[in-house]
Structures are given as structure tokens and as C-alpha cells.
Design an enzyme around this catalytic site. Structure first.
Site, PDB file in Angstrom:
ATOM      1  N   HIS A  99       0.860  -1.199   0.000  1.00 44.99           N
ATOM      2  CA  HIS A  99       0.000   0.000   0.000  1.00 44.99           C
ATOM      3  C   HIS A  99       0.892   1.242   0.000  1.00 44.99           C
ATOM      4  O   HIS A  99       1.953   1.263   0.629  1.00 44.99           O
ATOM      5  CB  HIS A  99      -0.918  -0.006   1.221  1.00 44.99           C
ATOM      6  CG  HIS A  99      -1.970   1.048   1.150  1.00 44.99           C
ATOM      7  ND1 HIS A  99      -1.705   2.372   1.432  1.00 44.99           N
ATOM      8  CD2 HIS A  99      -3.274   0.989   0.791  1.00 44.99           C
ATOM      9  CE1 HIS A  99      -2.811   3.078   1.257  1.00 44.99           C
ATOM     10  NE2 HIS A  99      -3.775   2.262   0.870  1.00 44.99           N
ATOM     11  N   GLU A 171      -4.319   1.986  -6.830  1.00 46.45           N
ATOM     12  CA  GLU A 171      -4.757   3.051  -5.937  1.00 46.45           C
ATOM     13  C   GLU A 171      -3.863   4.270  -6.131  1.00 46.45           C
ATOM     14  O   GLU A 171      -2.800   4.365  -5.507  1.00 46.45           O
ATOM     15  CB  GLU A 171      -4.665   2.594  -4.476  1.00 46.45           C
ATOM     16  CG  GLU A 171      -5.432   1.320  -4.179  1.00 46.45           C
ATOM     17  CD  GLU A 171      -5.800   1.232  -2.704  1.00 46.45           C
ATOM     18  OE1 GLU A 171      -6.936   0.842  -2.436  1.00 46.45           O
ATOM     19  OE2 GLU A 171      -4.978   1.575  -1.840  1.00 46.45           O
TER      20      GLU A 171
HETATM   21  P1  13P Z   1     -10.054   5.695   0.918  1.00 47.26           P
HETATM   22  O1  13P Z   1     -11.186   4.891   0.327  1.00 47.26           O
HETATM   23  O2  13P Z   1     -10.353   6.148   2.327  1.00 47.26           O
HETATM   24  O3  13P Z   1      -9.591   6.809   0.026  1.00 47.26           O
HETATM   25  O4  13P Z   1      -8.815   4.691   1.074  1.00 47.26           O
HETATM   26  C1  13P Z   1      -8.497   3.852   0.009  1.00 47.26           C
HETATM   27  C2  13P Z   1      -7.419   2.928   0.397  1.00 47.26           C
HETATM   28  O5  13P Z   1      -6.283   3.320   0.606  1.00 47.26           O
HETATM   29  C3  13P Z   1      -7.767   1.505   0.534  1.00 47.26           C
HETATM   30  O6  13P Z   1      -6.623   0.755   0.764  1.00 47.26           O
END
Ligand code: 13P
Length: 256
Positions: A99, A171
Site C-alpha cells: 500500500h 490506488e
Molecule cells: P479511501 O477509500 O479512504 O480513500 O482509502 C483507500 C485505500 O487506501 C484503501 O486501501
């Protein structure tokens, strides 16, 4: 549509045992033993809640359970770390890897993500590999190249069979969390086209994450090659998560 849409949440560093227990008990009772049609739910609590959540969900739960990180070594003198066998022992089926918050604050690199993916696979857990570029990289037009490099680096050397057990979550850093802003569909089409060209049909899932909410979830699921959502804030409230599951179920039905 043949495989399920993966829709899940990481609680990041939130929730006490009481709060997490209430969320999980509510989810278990509302699902009543069955996942929404065409949807694979998953939850990734803090380490401290892993066994409690596993116990509440129970055996044969339709909800998969994960951890937010694990070390690449099976055991040893690694103070503060948790191994994949320990995560598995606690009931985890998924290991989240790479992440952006871990890459930024805790020294996660492409090399450590590669080691962790391999270890998760060796123990039969699903690696959930997160990739994503900064606003600077995006503004310079380098999004697709950057995320493909991250994915390639982490998945290098895997057999077809191993790759088929991997889930990738794209992401973009600029879209995550309180400081992020929701991505538009237009911004995500090209990165997913790039990912899809290499990984579509070869991995278990290609998820999108970053400011997913009840207003944008359906259109995000409509982007070509997107096969699920990885959600933070919106899903920390159980009603929000249940609504996301319903949106995904409706999408899966329509795509049949
Ligand atoms: P948010 O949905 O709060 O932006 O976070 C996304 C995330 O990092 C999931 O791992």
C-alpha cells in the site's frame, strides 16, 4: 462476467476490538452466510483484530479475511513484524502488500513487495498487491508506465499459476484518503487499459481504490478491466460497506 467482483475494505489503523467486533458481527448477520451474487467480500482489519474477526466470521464465511502487511521471512528476529504463517494461523487468507502508505512511511520497496508476494503465494494466501503513482508522476504523464513498473517488479518470475492467484489494486496516491480527491472515470481509463493489456484474465482481480464512495462506485465498476473495489473510509461504516456490496451485486447482475 465469469469471476466475482472483489469488494473489500482495509480498516487501516482504525477501530477498537469493540468497534471492529460490532462491524463484523453486523456484516455476518446481514449477509447470513451468503455473499451477494457475483461479489467476493473481504475485510482487512488491524493485526490486533485478526483472530477476533476470524472468530466472528466463523468457518466457511463468504467474507475473506486479510492482514495489511506481512514479512517475507517465515520466522525469526524481526521485532515488530508479523509473518505470513502467523497471519495464516490467525485466520487470514489475504496479505495486503505495498500500500502506498507503507511505501511512503515504512520503507516498502518494489523489492520487498516482490519478496512478500512470493511468500504469500508459497503459503497459499492471496497477495493483494497495491500499486499507484503520485500526483507528480501523474502530472508528468507517467501514470501507466509507473504502475506497470511497480506491478512488473513485484510479480517478476511468477508462473502463470502463481500469477492467477494474485489480486492487483490500483490506488493512485492522489486519490487516497482525506487529502486525496476522487478520480474521474476519464482519469482511470488509460491506467486500467495499460494494466488490462498485461494482466486482464491472468490475475484473480484488478481492483480500483481511492476515495470510492456511494456516488462513484457504480461508474468505477464500469471502467473496462476493473473487477472490484478496495475501499477505506466509505466502508468503515457498515451501512456504507453493505451499500457498496449492493452496488457491486447490481453491476454483476447487469453484466451477466
Ligand atoms: P479511501 O477509500 O479512504 O480513500 O482509502 C483507500 C485505500 O487506501 C484503501 O486501501
Amino acid at each position: 462476467m465469469t469471476s466475482a467482483l472483489w469488494v473489500g475494505t482495509s480498516w487501516k489503523m482504525t477501530k477498537t476490538l469493540a468497534e471492529g467486533g460490532a462491524w463484523t458481527t453486523g456484516l455476518r448477520d446481514r449477509l447470513d452466510g451468503t455473499a451477494p451474487a457475483g461479489v467476493q467480500p473481504f475485510v482487512i482489519p488491524s493485526f490486533t483484530a485478526t483472530t477476533a474477526v476470524a472468530g466472528i466470521l466463523g468457518e466457511d464465511s463468504p467474507v475473506l479475511l486479510g492482514v495489511q502487511n506481512a514479512h517475507w521471512e517465515d520466522e525469526g528476529a524481526w521485532t515488530g513484524e508479523v509473518s505470513v504463517p502467523q497471519a495464516k494461523d490467525a485466520g487470514a487468507q489475504i496479505v495486503e502488500i505495498g500500500h502506498s502508505e507503507r511505501r511512503e512511511h515504512f520503507g516498502e520497496t518494489v523489492e520487498t513487495t516482490r519478496l512478500k508476494v512470493a511468500t504469500a503465494l508459497r503459503h497459499g494466501l492471496t497477495p493483494l498487491l497495491c500499486i499507484g503513482e503520485s500526483a507528480e508522476v501523474k502530472d508528468a504523464g507517467g501514470s501507466s508506465e509507473f504502475i506497470l513498473d511497480q506491478a512488473r517488479g513485484a510479480l517478476e518470475g511468477l508462473s502463470e499459476e502463481e500469477l492467477s492467484r494474485v489480486v492487483i489494486a490500483y490506488e493512485p496516491i492522489w486519490a487516497i484518503g482525506e487529502k486525496g480527491r476522487p478520480a474521474t472515470v476519464e482519469e482511470l481509463v488509460a491506467p486500467f487499459a495499460a494494466l488490462g493489456e498485461v494482466y486482464s484474465g491472468k490475475v484473480t482481480g484488478l481492483l480500483y481504490g481511492g476515495s470510492v464512495n456511494l456516488d462513484n462506485a457504480a461508474s468505477l465498476l464500469g471502467i473496462e478491466h476493473v473487477t472490484g473495489l478496495f475501499v477505506g473510509r466509505t466502508a468503515w461504516n457498515l451501512e456504507g460497506y453493505l451499500e457498496l456490496l449492493r452496488i457491486a451485486e447490481a453491476h454483476a447482475r447487469a453484466a451477466q
